[in-house]
Motif scaffolding. Structure first.
Motif, PDB file in Angstrom:
ATOM      1  N   LYS A   1       0.818  -1.225   0.000  1.00 27.16           N
ATOM      2  CA  LYS A   1       0.000   0.000   0.000  1.00 27.16           C
ATOM      3  C   LYS A   1       0.850   1.273   0.000  1.00 27.16           C
ATOM      4  O   LYS A   1       0.597   2.197  -0.778  1.00 27.16           O
ATOM      5  N   HIS A   2       1.846   1.309   0.879  1.00 29.25           N
ATOM      6  CA  HIS A   2       2.577   2.561   1.077  1.00 29.25           C
ATOM      7  C   HIS A   2       3.781   2.718   0.151  1.00 29.25           C
ATOM      8  O   HIS A   2       4.077   3.843  -0.273  1.00 29.25           O
ATOM      9  N   GLU A   3       4.463   1.611  -0.164  1.00 18.84           N
ATOM     10  CA  GLU A   3       5.663   1.715  -1.000  1.00 18.84           C
ATOM     11  C   GLU A   3       5.346   1.544  -2.482  1.00 18.84           C
ATOM     12  O   GLU A   3       5.841   2.304  -3.320  1.00 18.84           O
ATOM     13  N   VAL A   4       4.538   0.525  -2.809  1.00 19.58           N
ATOM     14  CA  VAL A   4       4.230   0.277  -4.225  1.00 19.58           C
ATOM     15  C   VAL A   4       3.195   1.265  -4.737  1.00 19.58           C
ATOM     16  O   VAL A   4       3.428   1.990  -5.712  1.00 19.58           O
ATOM     17  N   LEU A   5       2.041   1.304  -4.095  1.00 16.69           N
ATOM     18  CA  LEU A   5       0.942   2.120  -4.597  1.00 16.69           C
ATOM     19  C   LEU A   5       1.185   3.614  -4.393  1.00 16.69           C
ATOM     20  O   LEU A   5       1.221   4.387  -5.354  1.00 16.69           O
ATOM     21  N   LEU A   6       1.356   4.010  -3.145  1.00 14.29           N
ATOM     22  CA  LEU A   6       1.421   5.441  -2.846  1.00 14.29           C
ATOM     23  C   LEU A   6       2.748   6.073  -3.260  1.00 14.29           C
ATOM     24  O   LEU A   6       2.782   7.026  -4.037  1.00 14.29           O
ATOM     25  N   ARG A   7       3.848   5.545  -2.746  1.00 11.30           N
ATOM     26  CA  ARG A   7       5.141   6.195  -2.965  1.00 11.30           C
ATOM     27  C   ARG A   7       5.666   6.016  -4.384  1.00 11.30           C
ATOM     28  O   ARG A   7       6.129   6.979  -4.999  1.00 11.30           O
ATOM     29  N   THR A   8       5.605   4.807  -4.928  1.00  6.50           N
ATOM     30  CA  THR A   8       6.186   4.549  -6.241  1.00  6.50           C
ATOM     31  C   THR A   8       5.256   4.906  -7.386  1.00  6.50           C
ATOM     32  O   THR A   8       5.672   5.497  -8.377  1.00  6.50           O
ATOM     33  N   MET A   9       3.971   4.553  -7.258  1.00  6.44           N
ATOM     34  CA  MET A   9       3.029   4.723  -8.369  1.00  6.44           C
ATOM     35  C   MET A   9       2.106   5.925  -8.220  1.00  6.44           C
ATOM     36  O   MET A   9       1.358   6.247  -9.135  1.00  6.44           O
ATOM     37  N   SER A  10       2.153   6.596  -7.059  1.00  7.26           N
ATOM     38  CA  SER A  10       1.265   7.750  -6.779  1.00  7.26           C
ATOM     39  C   SER A  10      -0.205   7.369  -6.971  1.00  7.26           C
ATOM     40  O   SER A  10      -1.005   8.138  -7.515  1.00  7.26           O
TER      41      SER A  10
END
Length: 232
Positions: free
Chosen positions: A152-161
């Motif tokens: 949720k936080h690294e893949v979706l939010l931080r990396t993919m916005s």
């Protein structure tokens, strides 16, 4: 995303032998250390080979051993039947890894070659530690909720916005199921790939859908109709 590296899981206190270590001393160290192989070091601490239980079995001290082994062994291995010290018994060159190697790559190297452990060396080949099958398997012991949080936080939010609220992330025994609807088809592919790369993920079930198939949108030359480049 933080990738777990060999440095994070390796054992630093390693039992070793020298090139001139005698046969019986090698056996004693193997038995006392409860391992199946030992790195062989040069006087400067460089790993020059590995001596294993299998290497030692070529010299079992029985009458007629030379004739038996020399008849069945490849010439590159036959000398081990006469070996008395580590340099004559070891397998070389040693297959090694480095501390910054991702644990997943070390696991693949162990599996591909059938090894139980790999010496970890610096840039010039000096021994830093050892990484075993058990060490790399430990990476898969992460709690399911830790994996879900990283998705949720690294893949979706931080990396993919991408707003994590738009994707349902369910993790059970390391298997990640992704569901929801994303804007682009290309995002679906990337999210799945990045999730696979997370330490502790056993598999990914991708149930994501998309609004726009951007992978099929192309720019075409108006004159001859040939493709110029991808739009995205």
């Amino acid at each position: 995303m933080r990738t777990l590296k060999v440095l994070d899981v390796m054992t630093r206190d390693v039992t070793t032998v020298r090139e001139d270590t005698p046969y019986k001393e090698i056996v004693t160290k193997l038995v006392n250390s409860e391992v199946s192989g030992l790195p062989v070091l040069s006087p400067t601490g460089v790993v020059v080979g590995v001596v294993s239980e299998g290497d030692l079995l070529f010299n079992e001290g029985s009458a007629g051993k030379h004739e038996r082994w020399h008849d069945v062994l490849h010439p590159s291995q036959a000398h081990k039947a006469d070996g008395r010290v580590a340099r004559d018994l070891m397998s070389q060159p040693a297959v090694t890894t480095q501390p910054n190697t991702p644990v997943r790559k070390a696991a693949a190297l162990l599996a591909r070659n059938g090894y139980k452990r790999l010496p970890v060396v610096d840039a010039v080949g000096r021994l830093l530690g050892i990484v075993s099958r058990r060490d790399v398997l430990g990476a898969f012991l992460r709690a399911d909720h830790d994996i879900a949080n990283e998705v949720k936080h690294e893949v979706l939010l931080r990396t993919m916005s991408i707003d994590p609220a738009t994707v349902d992330v369910d993790v059970k025994d390391g298997v990640v199921t992704l569901s929801g609807r994303l804007e682009r088809k290309s995002h679906v592919t990337v999210v799945e790939s990045l999730t696979h790369a997370i330490d502790g993920v056993v598999d990914v079930v991708n149930e994501l859908t998309f609004e726009t198939d951007d992978e099929s949108v192309r720019l075409v030359d108006p004159v001859d109709g040939t493709q110029l480049r991808d739009l995205w």
